[in-house]
Design an enzyme around this catalytic site. Structure first.
Site, mmCIF file in Angstrom:
data_model
loop_
_atom_site.group_PDB
_atom_site.id
_atom_site.type_symbol
_atom_site.label_atom_id
_atom_site.label_comp_id
_atom_site.label_asym_id
_atom_site.label_seq_id
_atom_site.Cartn_x
_atom_site.Cartn_y
_atom_site.Cartn_z
ATOM 1 N N HIS A 65 0.299 -1.496 3.652
ATOM 2 C CA HIS A 65 1.035 -1.414 4.917
ATOM 3 C C HIS A 65 2.479 -1.844 4.632
ATOM 4 O O HIS A 65 2.881 -2.965 4.918
ATOM 5 C CB HIS A 65 0.375 -2.305 5.972
ATOM 6 C CG HIS A 65 0.799 -1.983 7.380
ATOM 7 N ND1 HIS A 65 0.507 -0.784 7.986
ATOM 8 C CD2 HIS A 65 1.509 -2.709 8.293
ATOM 9 C CE1 HIS A 65 1.007 -0.782 9.222
ATOM 10 N NE2 HIS A 65 1.617 -1.944 9.419
ATOM 11 N N ASP A 123 -3.646 1.337 2.849
ATOM 12 C CA ASP A 123 -3.277 0.527 4.027
ATOM 13 C C ASP A 123 -4.524 -0.147 4.609
ATOM 14 O O ASP A 123 -5.474 0.528 4.990
ATOM 15 C CB ASP A 123 -2.608 1.428 5.076
ATOM 16 C CG ASP A 123 -1.879 0.636 6.156
ATOM 17 O OD1 ASP A 123 -2.324 -0.475 6.479
ATOM 18 O OD2 ASP A 123 -0.868 1.148 6.673
ATOM 19 N N SER A 165 4.908 1.489 11.623
ATOM 20 C CA SER A 165 3.747 0.870 12.260
ATOM 21 C C SER A 165 3.823 1.020 13.782
ATOM 22 O O SER A 165 3.876 2.128 14.302
ATOM 23 C CB SER A 165 3.641 -0.596 11.812
ATOM 24 O OG SER A 165 2.374 -1.129 12.120
#
Length: 207
Positions: free
Chosen positions: A180, A148, A93
């Site tokens: 995610h 996601d 991320s």
């Protein structure tokens, strides 16, 4: 999260530590700072964002400050005898975004970059730097879940296409139904890639 928190998450997903006999892994922790998407709440984040979107300006002041801190980590390894072309940087991320800024704007002589569920903003300073670059760039290994809901798959794809267009040798892997989060198949692919970028060296050569 913290560096150790991520290490434990990887261990849970893989059912073992991500470990190699000849590769040292460092899990740095982002410092605590006010984070605008949390209404200014304190969080362990690599940099600030105006919002979680790919069509807003980057918070370059906080990104650049952290590039300096992380450059210190790279410099320490180089001082201990590790060549820069034997160093990979990467993350999940926001950590992946940080790694792209660190490598493509500040350390184009690293071995490679890996990013999981990450993206760059449309007018990223990374793209601006690469437009002026004509050397060999670190290879990029990128993974993204198609489900996601925080960092859209299309943002990751767009980032990859742009970097490829600007001369980066890239591998992009989509993972169906992955949110995610990390997946075992993704981490197994990453392990294989790390070994191709950092093969065990022949006896007699300096590590």
């Amino acid at each position: 999260d913290s560096g150790q928190g991520l290490r434990m998450w990887i261990k849970q997903v893989l059912n073992q530590d991500l470990a190699f006999q000849h590769v040292k892994i460092i899990y740095p922790t982002a410092p605590s700072r006010p984070y605008t998407p949390l209404k200014g709440g304190i969080s362990n984040v690599w940099f600030d964002r105006f919002k979680i979107a790919n069509d807003c300006p980057e918070h370059l002041e906080s990104i650049d400050a952290m590039c300096q801190v992380l450059t210190g980590l790279i410099d320490e390894e180089v001082k201990s005898g590790i060549r820069k072309n034997r160093i990979l940087v990467g993350g999940f991320s926001m950590g992946g975004c940080m790694a792209m800024h660190l490598a493509y704007r500040n350390h184009q002589d690293l071995a490679g970059v890996f990013v999981l569920s990450s993206f760059l903003n449309k007018a990223s300073a990374v793209y601006q730097t690469l437009q002026k670059s004509d050397g060999v760039l670190p290879e990029l290994f990128q993974c993204h879940g198609t489900a996601d809901e925080l960092v859209f798959h299309s943002w990751g794809e767009e980032t990859n296409s742009m970097l490829k267009f600007l001369g980066v040798n890239t591998k992009f892997y989509s993972f169906p139904n992955l949110y995610h989060e990390l997946s075992k198949s993704e981490l197994e692919k990453l392990k294989s890639w790390i070994l191709t970028k950092l093969p065990r060296e022949v006896e007699g050569q300096n590590e």
